[in-house]
Motif scaffolding. Structure first.
Motif, mmCIF file in Angstrom:
data_model
loop_
_atom_site.group_PDB
_atom_site.id
_atom_site.type_symbol
_atom_site.label_atom_id
_atom_site.label_comp_id
_atom_site.label_asym_id
_atom_site.label_seq_id
_atom_site.Cartn_x
_atom_site.Cartn_y
_atom_site.Cartn_z
ATOM 1 N N ARG A 134 0.828 -1.195 0.000
ATOM 2 C CA ARG A 134 0.000 0.000 0.000
ATOM 3 C C ARG A 134 0.866 1.250 0.000
ATOM 4 O O ARG A 134 2.091 1.168 0.189
ATOM 5 N N PHE A 135 0.229 2.404 -0.167
ATOM 6 C CA PHE A 135 0.984 3.655 -0.237
ATOM 7 C C PHE A 135 1.798 3.881 1.036
ATOM 8 O O PHE A 135 2.935 4.348 0.972
ATOM 9 N N ASP A 136 1.248 3.558 2.184
ATOM 10 C CA ASP A 136 1.958 3.768 3.449
ATOM 11 C C ASP A 136 3.186 2.876 3.596
ATOM 12 O O ASP A 136 4.009 3.106 4.479
ATOM 13 N N ASP A 137 3.306 1.856 2.742
ATOM 14 C CA ASP A 137 4.476 0.976 2.796
ATOM 15 C C ASP A 137 5.679 1.561 2.052
ATOM 16 O O ASP A 137 6.796 1.042 2.179
ATOM 17 N N GLY A 184 7.866 12.873 -0.481
ATOM 18 C CA GLY A 184 9.025 11.994 -0.433
ATOM 19 C C GLY A 184 8.722 10.653 -1.068
ATOM 20 O O GLY A 184 9.548 10.107 -1.823
ATOM 21 N N ARG A 185 7.571 10.109 -0.786
ATOM 22 C CA ARG A 185 7.190 8.822 -1.386
ATOM 23 C C ARG A 185 7.018 8.943 -2.890
ATOM 24 O O ARG A 185 7.329 8.023 -3.642
ATOM 25 N N ILE A 186 6.515 10.082 -3.342
ATOM 26 C CA ILE A 186 6.392 10.285 -4.791
ATOM 27 C C ILE A 186 7.768 10.427 -5.423
ATOM 28 O O ILE A 186 8.048 9.817 -6.468
ATOM 29 N N TYR A 187 8.646 11.214 -4.810
ATOM 30 C CA TYR A 187 9.978 11.446 -5.374
ATOM 31 C C TYR A 187 10.736 10.147 -5.635
ATOM 32 O O TYR A 187 11.347 9.979 -6.693
ATOM 33 N N VAL A 188 10.741 9.247 -4.656
ATOM 34 C CA VAL A 188 11.636 8.092 -4.750
ATOM 35 C C VAL A 188 10.969 6.830 -5.280
ATOM 36 O O VAL A 188 11.631 5.798 -5.425
ATOM 37 N N THR A 190 8.387 7.043 -8.018
ATOM 38 C CA THR A 190 7.700 7.286 -9.282
ATOM 39 C C THR A 190 8.536 6.804 -10.466
ATOM 40 O O THR A 190 9.749 6.966 -10.498
ATOM 41 N N PHE A 191 7.860 6.216 -11.440
ATOM 42 C CA PHE A 191 8.494 5.768 -12.687
ATOM 43 C C PHE A 191 8.201 6.771 -13.795
ATOM 44 O O PHE A 191 7.118 7.378 -13.830
ATOM 45 N N ALA A 209 5.318 -2.148 -8.243
ATOM 46 C CA ALA A 209 6.633 -2.055 -8.888
ATOM 47 C C ALA A 209 7.649 -1.321 -8.034
ATOM 48 O O ALA A 209 8.854 -1.438 -8.261
ATOM 49 N N SER A 210 7.178 -0.571 -7.029
ATOM 50 C CA SER A 210 8.122 0.145 -6.168
ATOM 51 C C SER A 210 8.868 -0.793 -5.228
ATOM 52 O O SER A 210 9.782 -0.368 -4.517
ATOM 53 N N ILE A 211 8.526 -2.076 -5.227
ATOM 54 C CA ILE A 211 9.200 -3.052 -4.369
ATOM 55 C C ILE A 211 10.618 -3.353 -4.852
ATOM 56 O O ILE A 211 11.472 -3.805 -4.086
ATOM 57 N N PHE A 212 10.908 -3.069 -6.117
ATOM 58 C CA PHE A 212 12.188 -3.484 -6.705
ATOM 59 C C PHE A 212 13.306 -2.505 -6.346
ATOM 60 O O PHE A 212 13.191 -1.296 -6.557
#
Length: 303
Positions: A134-137, A184-188, A190-191, A209-212
């Motif tokens: 989720r987003f909070d992760d 901060g979550r968007i910055y790091v 986002t693709f 996909a942010s897990i990678f």
């Protein structure tokens, strides 16, 4: 499934029955949590599916239909217009019409993330049979962003843009600390969404996909069809390897290590210490040319 509980990713269920995952396999695909088209492409791309159309010599588009409200974004058809409205344009349209121009892409993305969070929908991406994201992760690098003067200034200006748009709907933006976390979550995470020629046409935040993690010698790569991301492995690896251990590259691996290190540190707040970044041998090889001696054939590197 409740409309407030939405899974937007799919893992390849056939992988579990294999011993080795062959290169070229789609290991994960997912739809964006939030996305936006680059402003320069607004006139000749659908704002929802990013399909490109042609413009004739008079400047009139032959295939896209303009939003009847703001007159600033365009769609393929009613289906894309309806989906685009539900994906976030409902919160933008009135402001776009009032101010008569599109804001920067980051501000649009931020607005869409904020409104989605305030709706309190439980949106997640399934990254394994027993794991959701989720987003909070997502990592926010709150401390590093706070100490980054340029990004704090960017957050302030972007927040003001979003505040002016949401004020037309009586929606307040988060407080400063919450806004820094969200940005901060968007910055790091986002693709850059690319077209078939690898031109960036948009940005998307993908929970799954942010897990990678990053590697300068990646195991997989990202590609896009419309706004859906596909992660395909480019090397074989054991099927029992957890998907969280698969790596992609956040930067162009053909660029010199000094450039990659600087970009990774400045954008993602970590120092890459892999062999390619630590050794000068790779840089020397990239700057070299092959010996042209044909008798005998040499093909050695000449610096």
């Amino acid at each position: 499934m409740s409309s407030f509980l939405v899974a937007r990713a799919s893992i390849n269920s056939t992988l579990a029955s294999s011993e080795v995952i062959k290169s070229g396999t789609v290991v994960l695909s997912c739809k964006p949590f939030a996305y936006t088209l680059v402003k320069d492409y607004a006139r000749n791309h659908c704002d929802c599916c990013f399909r490109k159309t042609e413009i004739n010599v008079t400047g009139e588009d032959l295939k896209l239909s303009r939003c009847g409200g703001c007159q600033l974004v365009w769609y393929c058809d009613r289906s894309c217009q309806k989906k685009g409205w539900n994906d976030g344009h409902r919160w933008e349209c009135k402001g776009f019409k009032k101010f008569g121009k599109l804001p920067p892409a980051f501000s649009r993305l931020l607005l869409r993330v904020i409104t989605k969070l305030q709706l309190k929908s439980d949106i997640y991406d399934r990254i394994s049979p027993n794991s959701n994201r989720r987003f909070d992760d997502l990592m926010s690098h709150y401390k590093e962003v706070r100490e980054d003067a340029m990004r704090m200034d960017h957050i302030y200006t972007s927040g003001k843009v979003v505040e002016s748009l949401l004020s037309l709907h009586d929606i307040s933006i988060p407080n400063e600390a919450e806004l820094v976390v969200i940005c901060g979550r968007i910055y790091v995470n986002t693709f850059s969404i690319t077209d078939p020629e690898l031109h960036q046409i948009g940005s998307g935040l993908y929970l799954g996909a942010s897990i990678f993690d990053h590697s300068c010698e990646p195991m997989a790569t990202a590609s896009f069809q419309s706004t859906t991301i596909y992660i395909r492995n480019i090397v074989d690896y054991p099927a029992n390897l957890p998907i969280q251990k698969v790596t992609i590259s956040y930067q162009d691996t053909l660029k010199p290590s000094s450039y990659r290190i600087s970009e990774l540190s400045g954008i993602y707040y970590f120092i890459c210490q892999c062999e390619r970044c630590s050794s000068n041998a790779y840089n020397s090889s990239m700057r070299a040319v092959l010996c042209q001696n044909r008798k005998p054939v040499c093909n050695s590197e000449v610096s």
